[in-house]
Design a protein around this motif. Structure first.
Motif, short mmCIF file in Angstrom:
data_model
loop_
_atom_site.label_atom_id
_atom_site.label_comp_id
_atom_site.label_asym_id
_atom_site.label_seq_id
_atom_site.Cartn_x
_atom_site.Cartn_y
_atom_site.Cartn_z
N TRP A 37 2.98 28.47 4.86
CA TRP A 37 3.71 29.79 4.33
C TRP A 37 2.50 30.80 4.00
CZ3 TRP A 37 2.10 31.15 -0.49
CH2 TRP A 37 1.55 30.12 -1.30
N ARG A 64 9.60 39.65 -0.40
CA ARG A 64 9.77 38.80 0.74
C ARG A 64 9.13 37.66 0.95
NH1 ARG A 64 13.11 42.26 3.34
NH2 ARG A 64 13.32 41.32 5.31
N GLU A 122 8.14 33.59 1.15
CA GLU A 122 8.52 32.16 1.53
C GLU A 122 8.95 31.30 0.68
OE1 GLU A 122 5.86 31.98 5.47
OE2 GLU A 122 5.48 33.65 4.06
N GLY A 176 14.45 34.92 3.80
CA GLY A 176 13.35 33.98 4.48
C GLY A 176 12.95 33.33 3.37
N ARG A 190 12.25 29.76 1.80
CA ARG A 190 12.26 28.37 2.11
C ARG A 190 12.18 27.33 1.20
NH1 ARG A 190 7.53 28.27 6.47
NH2 ARG A 190 8.20 26.16 6.84
#
Length: 247
Positions: free
Chosen positions: A16, A115, A117, A171, A173
């Motif tokens: 990431w 934004r 991960e 996005g 994760r």
């Protein structure tokens, strides 16, 4: 009779680039996971901080109007030690943060803006290790962060965010919870531990109000102890442990 085997923790995922840490107060990350953050920024990853409050109710001898700006300055200096320059505040009231749509919306907005991960937060459960009672602020922010990671990707939840130009971000994760009594993964703290100590020491006003112990001795002893305890499940290397929730 043989000694019981301590189950080992696997390393955190490292595929990431951007992370967002969301916690309630200045110093939450420094007590929880700054050594891991130092190792991530060293590797060229981007980490940003969002704090729900400015910690204005955290020092009994200092009125909130003076305490808040001081703790904000200490937090920014503390973040810089571990390579974080982006520090934001949501301006919820320290000590009385309410879990609910308003908090979820503010955190979802931050996730859409940054934004990431990986999202990082602090223990959202009622206790620390089943022994010490957690604070309502930690519970509210941790729980809201877990929920907001999903809210951020759904354009029909908080549609006003889209109207403000914050497009949905699906996005995320993983959400990693520091200070959990149920860790699932860990990060090697060897290279970041010294900077984690220095980072915590930037909260000197808070530490000096909290304890009569020498701040250097207090910070080093506390963080070394945490890292060594987590390291028992990570090949006996100093570590920061997380409970990882994949999405």
């Amino acid at each position: 009779m043989t000694e019981p085997t301590i189950s080992q923790l696997p390393p955190m995922p490292d595929d990431w680039q951007r992370a967002l840490a969301v916690v309630a107060h200045p110093d939450d990350l420094e007590y929880g996971c700054a050594a891991a953050i130092a190792s991530w920024t060293d590797a060229g990853r981007e980490v940003s901080y969002v704090l729900a409050t400015r910690g204005e109710a955290g020092i009994d001898t200092l009125e909130p109007a003076k305490c808040g700006p001081l703790r904000e300055r200490e937090q920014r200096a503390s973040a810089a030690v571990v390579g974080v320059s982006d520090v934001g505040f949501l301006d919820h009231a320290d000590g009385v943060i309410e879990y609910g749509p308003a908090l979820r919306r503010d955190i979802a907005a931050a996730i859409r803006r940054h934004r990431p991960e990986l999202v990082i937060t602090l223990n959202h459960r009622d206790t620390w290790g089943g022994t010490f009672w957690n604070t309502p602020d930690h519970v509210a922010v941790g729980r809201a962060t877990l929920d907001a990671a999903g809210d951020a990707g759904n354009r029909w939840i908080f549609p006003e965010l889209t109207e403000q130009g914050l497009e949905p971000w699906n996005g995320v994760r993983w959400v990693a919870v520091a200070g959990s009594g149920n860790p699932t993964h860990a990060v090697d703290a060897t290279d970041g531990l010294e900077r984690a100590v220095r980072s915590l020491l930037e909260h000197r006003t808070y530490i000096e109000a909290l304890t009569d112990e020498d701040p250097q001795t207090y910070a080093r002893g506390l963080l070394t102890g945490f890292a060594e305890e987590a390291g028992k499940r990570f090949g006996n290397r100093p570590a920061v442990a997380f409970e990882l929730f994949p999405r």
